[in-house]
Write a protein that holds these residues in place. Structure first.
Motif, mmCIF file in Angstrom:
data_model
loop_
_atom_site.group_PDB
_atom_site.id
_atom_site.type_symbol
_atom_site.label_atom_id
_atom_site.label_comp_id
_atom_site.label_asym_id
_atom_site.label_seq_id
_atom_site.Cartn_x
_atom_site.Cartn_y
_atom_site.Cartn_z
ATOM 1 N N ALA A 15 -19.408 5.842 22.084
ATOM 2 C CA ALA A 15 -18.580 6.863 21.449
ATOM 3 C C ALA A 15 -19.361 8.158 21.257
ATOM 4 O O ALA A 15 -18.792 9.253 21.374
ATOM 5 N N LEU A 16 -20.648 8.056 20.958
ATOM 6 C CA LEU A 16 -21.459 9.261 20.793
ATOM 7 C C LEU A 16 -21.548 10.037 22.101
ATOM 8 O O LEU A 16 -21.427 11.277 22.117
ATOM 9 N N ASP A 34 -19.388 14.503 25.684
ATOM 10 C CA ASP A 34 -18.713 14.841 26.939
ATOM 11 C C ASP A 34 -17.457 15.678 26.703
ATOM 12 O O ASP A 34 -17.168 16.612 27.460
ATOM 13 N N LEU A 35 -16.715 15.336 25.662
ATOM 14 C CA LEU A 35 -15.438 16.002 25.382
ATOM 15 C C LEU A 35 -15.562 17.115 24.349
ATOM 16 O O LEU A 35 -14.584 17.815 24.086
ATOM 17 N N ASN A 36 -16.747 17.245 23.718
ATOM 18 C CA ASN A 36 -16.964 18.222 22.653
ATOM 19 C C ASN A 36 -15.977 17.997 21.498
ATOM 20 O O ASN A 36 -15.293 18.920 21.044
ATOM 21 N N VAL A 37 -15.916 16.747 21.048
ATOM 22 C CA VAL A 37 -15.080 16.388 19.911
ATOM 23 C C VAL A 37 -15.935 15.646 18.894
ATOM 24 O O VAL A 37 -17.076 15.273 19.163
ATOM 25 N N LYS A 46 -15.812 10.657 15.352
ATOM 26 C CA LYS A 46 -14.665 9.857 14.908
ATOM 27 C C LYS A 46 -13.552 9.880 15.942
ATOM 28 O O LYS A 46 -12.906 8.858 16.215
ATOM 29 N N THR A 47 -13.314 11.055 16.517
ATOM 30 C CA THR A 47 -12.259 11.181 17.532
ATOM 31 C C THR A 47 -12.591 10.346 18.762
ATOM 32 O O THR A 47 -11.740 9.618 19.298
ATOM 33 N N GLY A 64 -4.250 6.487 12.721
ATOM 34 C CA GLY A 64 -4.636 6.817 11.361
ATOM 35 C C GLY A 64 -5.774 5.968 10.833
ATOM 36 O O GLY A 64 -5.853 5.688 9.637
ATOM 37 N N TYR A 65 -6.689 5.570 11.746
ATOM 38 C CA TYR A 65 -7.755 4.640 11.377
ATOM 39 C C TYR A 65 -8.645 5.190 10.273
ATOM 40 O O TYR A 65 -8.885 4.533 9.261
ATOM 41 N N TRP A 66 -9.140 6.406 10.435
ATOM 42 C CA TRP A 66 -10.080 6.955 9.459
ATOM 43 C C TRP A 66 -9.401 7.299 8.142
ATOM 44 O O TRP A 66 -10.004 7.181 7.073
ATOM 45 N N GLN A 67 -8.137 7.711 8.173
ATOM 46 C CA GLN A 67 -7.420 7.980 6.928
ATOM 47 C C GLN A 67 -7.143 6.685 6.172
ATOM 48 O O GLN A 67 -7.276 6.626 4.945
#
Length: 345
Positions: free
Chosen positions: A119-120, A125-128, A131-132, A328-331
């Motif tokens: 994920a890191l 790669d996507l500049n996000v 968490k995203t 809504g995983y993180w929320q």
């Protein structure tokens, strides 16, 4: 040949070449996806999701094909139920915020990584945000793995288990160290991945706490009359009484004796171990099954070119309903679930 064995074409400079090193394995590059416009990405997603209607949108609510497209936004409206929807409505990418081109690029990156993609790494790669990228990667894993749940194995099936997680760091001083093999000195996080792998067929993994707990599941998910190959572990002894032709191999003496072996299962565990060591570093915990499903899919698709893999991933994601776990995983992680939501591991 590329589709049936380890080697490439038998003629020309590619003779004897591994499939993954051949040109046949490369049908799509990240540069090609990065050059796409938003309209191009929209057209690709439409053709994948509504392939039966050649890209013509169908209402996800009522199934009506009488739909008109808005010119100001990339959404559609159904003439029957008047519901507005997009190409990702009602899919695992429901309520997305990322652009379609970024999602398509994420799928292509995911497909090109033979041993998985962290994920890191994906966030860079996507500049996000991390968490995203974390949620996006797990949505792809869920879409690929859901179809494996409940499938049965038949024919020649190799069965084995491997433990993951639960590492307890030894104390610094020798006199403070404890026997970490004892249950009282473990942290309870150790789980075992069980795999049923058909010879020239599907790879079906699942996760249990102990290897012996897998026997009832194996008896349910392996069709009677199948030939099961297992090692010498006592956990597999009950399989002899379940209507299966069970063959055992003692790994202390050999890995194959011409009658029994578990090499197909060992190949799967080699892939997931490599992913754990070189990419993810920590794949234990409540989502161990997601990583196991991902590696099973990669093992089965290892002789498919990357362009086709992207199409398969896209089709799996666009035919999968919204994810209860990852929407809504993180929320949801910051609040208690309501009684109607129940509990999810």
């Amino acid at each position: 040949m590329a589709g049936t064995g380890e080697k490439g074409p038998g003629r020309g400079p590619g003779a004897g070449q591994h499939f993954l090193l051949s040109a046949a394995a490369r049908r799509l590059s990240l540069a090609m996806v990065a050059r796409l416009s938003d309209d191009d990405a929209q057209a690709i997603f439409r053709n994948i999701r509504w392939c039966d209607t050649r890209g013509e949108p169908v209402c996800p609510r009522c199934g009506c094909a009488a739909v008109y497209e808005h010119r100001s936004r990339r959404i559609f409206s159904c003439k029957a139920c008047e519901k507005q929807f997009s190409v990702t409505s009602g899919t695992i990418f429901h309520a997305r915020k990322l652009a379609l081109r970024d999602i398509l690029l994420a799928i292509a990156i995911f497909a090109n990584s033979a041993k998985g993609h962290s994920a890191l790494h994906l966030s860079r790669d996507l500049n996000v945000q991390y968490k995203t990228a974390f949620v996006l990667a797990h949505k792809i894993r869920e879409a690929l793995g859901t179809e494996m749940d409940g499938l049965t194995a038949s024919g020649e099936v190799h069965v084995d288990g491997a433990y993951f997680g639960g590492y307890v760091k030894p104390a610094n001083w020798k006199e403070n160290r404890r026997d970490r093999r004892l249950l009282k000195n473990q942290n309870g996080k150790r789980r075992v991945v069980i795999v049923m792998r058909e010879v020239d067929g599907r790879t079906l993994p699942f996760v249990v706490r102990h290897e012996a707990h897998a026997v009832p599941i194996l008896e349910q998910r392996i069709k009677p009359g199948s030939t099961v190959h297992a090692d010498e572990a006592r956990s597999w002894d009950p399989l002899h009484y379940g209507g299966l032709d069970v063959r055992r191999i003692n790994h202390q003496e050999a890995y194959s004796d011409g009658d029994a072996c578990t090499n197909q299962a060992e190949s799967f565990f080699s892939r997931i171990r490599r992913a754990e060591i070189g990419m993810h570093h920590h794949i234990a915990g409540p989502y161990l099954h997601a990583y196991a499903h991902e590696m099973a899919w990669r093992e089965d698709a290892r002789r498919i070119d990357n362009g086709t893999q992207v199409l398969i991933m896209g089709l799996s994601a666009l035919t999968h309903p919204p994810s209860w776990t990852w929407k809504g995983y993180w929320q949801r992680a910051r609040r208690k679930p309501s009684p109607s939501e129940g509990h999810h591991p």
